[in-house]
Design a protein around this motif. Structure first.
Motif, PDB file in Angstrom:
ATOM      1  N   MET A 192       0.755  -0.983  -0.078  1.00  0.00           N
ATOM      2  CA  MET A 192       0.151   0.082  -0.138  1.00  0.00           C
ATOM      3  C   MET A 192       0.932   1.333   0.117  1.00  0.00           C
ATOM      4  SD  MET A 192      -2.729   1.516   2.886  1.00  0.00           S
ATOM      5  CE  MET A 192      -4.310   0.730   1.865  1.00  0.00           C
ATOM      6  N   ILE A 193       0.592   2.166  -0.845  1.00  0.00           N
ATOM      7  CA  ILE A 193       1.263   3.569  -1.054  1.00  0.00           C
ATOM      8  C   ILE A 193       0.312   4.541  -0.455  1.00  0.00           C
ATOM      9  CG2 ILE A 193       2.044   5.059  -2.497  1.00  0.00           C
ATOM     10  CD1 ILE A 193       2.928   3.159  -4.105  1.00  0.00           C
ATOM     11  N   LYS A 194       0.580   5.487   0.434  1.00  0.00           N
ATOM     12  CA  LYS A 194      -0.104   6.554   0.792  1.00  0.00           C
ATOM     13  C   LYS A 194       0.717   7.849   0.499  1.00  0.00           C
ATOM     14  CE  LYS A 194      -3.019   5.068   4.622  1.00  0.00           C
ATOM     15  NZ  LYS A 194      -3.580   5.564   5.967  1.00  0.00           N
ATOM     16  N   LYS A 195       0.053   8.965   0.132  1.00  0.00           N
ATOM     17  CA  LYS A 195       0.871  10.177  -0.505  1.00  0.00           C
ATOM     18  C   LYS A 195      -0.248  11.141  -0.286  1.00  0.00           C
ATOM     19  CE  LYS A 195       3.507  12.068  -3.684  1.00  0.00           C
ATOM     20  NZ  LYS A 195       4.576  11.694  -4.879  1.00  0.00           N
ATOM     21  N   PRO A 196       0.388  12.358   0.868  1.00  0.00           N
ATOM     22  CA  PRO A 196      -0.341  13.587   0.799  1.00  0.00           C
ATOM     23  C   PRO A 196      -0.242  14.436  -0.656  1.00  0.00           C
ATOM     24  CG  PRO A 196       1.758  13.688   1.918  1.00  0.00           C
ATOM     25  CD  PRO A 196       1.532  12.356   1.508  1.00  0.00           C
ATOM     26  N   ILE A 197      -1.191  14.949  -1.060  1.00  0.00           N
ATOM     27  CA  ILE A 197      -1.410  15.647  -2.186  1.00  0.00           C
ATOM     28  C   ILE A 197      -2.165  16.892  -1.983  1.00  0.00           C
ATOM     29  CG2 ILE A 197      -2.230  15.993  -4.809  1.00  0.00           C
ATOM     30  CD1 ILE A 197      -1.658  12.866  -4.465  1.00  0.00           C
ATOM     31  N   ILE A 198      -1.565  18.199  -2.285  1.00  0.00           N
ATOM     32  CA  ILE A 198      -2.258  19.454  -2.257  1.00  0.00           C
ATOM     33  C   ILE A 198      -3.169  19.540  -3.704  1.00  0.00           C
ATOM     34  CG2 ILE A 198      -2.310  21.965  -2.291  1.00  0.00           C
ATOM     35  CD1 ILE A 198       0.281  21.580  -0.426  1.00  0.00           C
TER      36      ILE A 198
END
Length: 85
Positions: free
Chosen positions: A1-7
């Motif tokens: 699983m990959i999690k990434k904060p994105i604006i």
């Protein structure tokens, strides 16, 4: 699983048309993809779910993907949300 904060850099935020495009982008992948805003987590392939978030330009979300094409999915969702279009 990959999690990434994105604006979110889409000028109009996630209004109906940008949400529809985001759902189309997410639906190209076999991975399970979710968008999280605070304590809310919705399926990125669900138009109704995404609409409930009511996200504006400049807000930060966490996008997560799990599956065989998770890296490509996150990359392309980030490209779309960061495109400014």
């Amino acid at each position: 699983m990959i999690k990434k904060p994105i604006i979110i850099q889409l000028a109009s935020g996630l209004e109906p048309r940008p949400v529809a495009v985001l759902v189309q982008v997410a639906s190209q992948y076999n991975s399970k993809i979710y968008v999280e805003d605070g304590d809310r987590k919705v399926n990125a392939k669900s138009i109704m779910g995404m609409m409930t978030l009511g996200l504006s330009a400049g807000e930060s979300v966490v996008v997560s993907a799990e599956g065989e094409d998770e890296a490509e999915a996150i990359e392309n969702i980030e490209k779309y949300l960061s495109s400014g279009n």
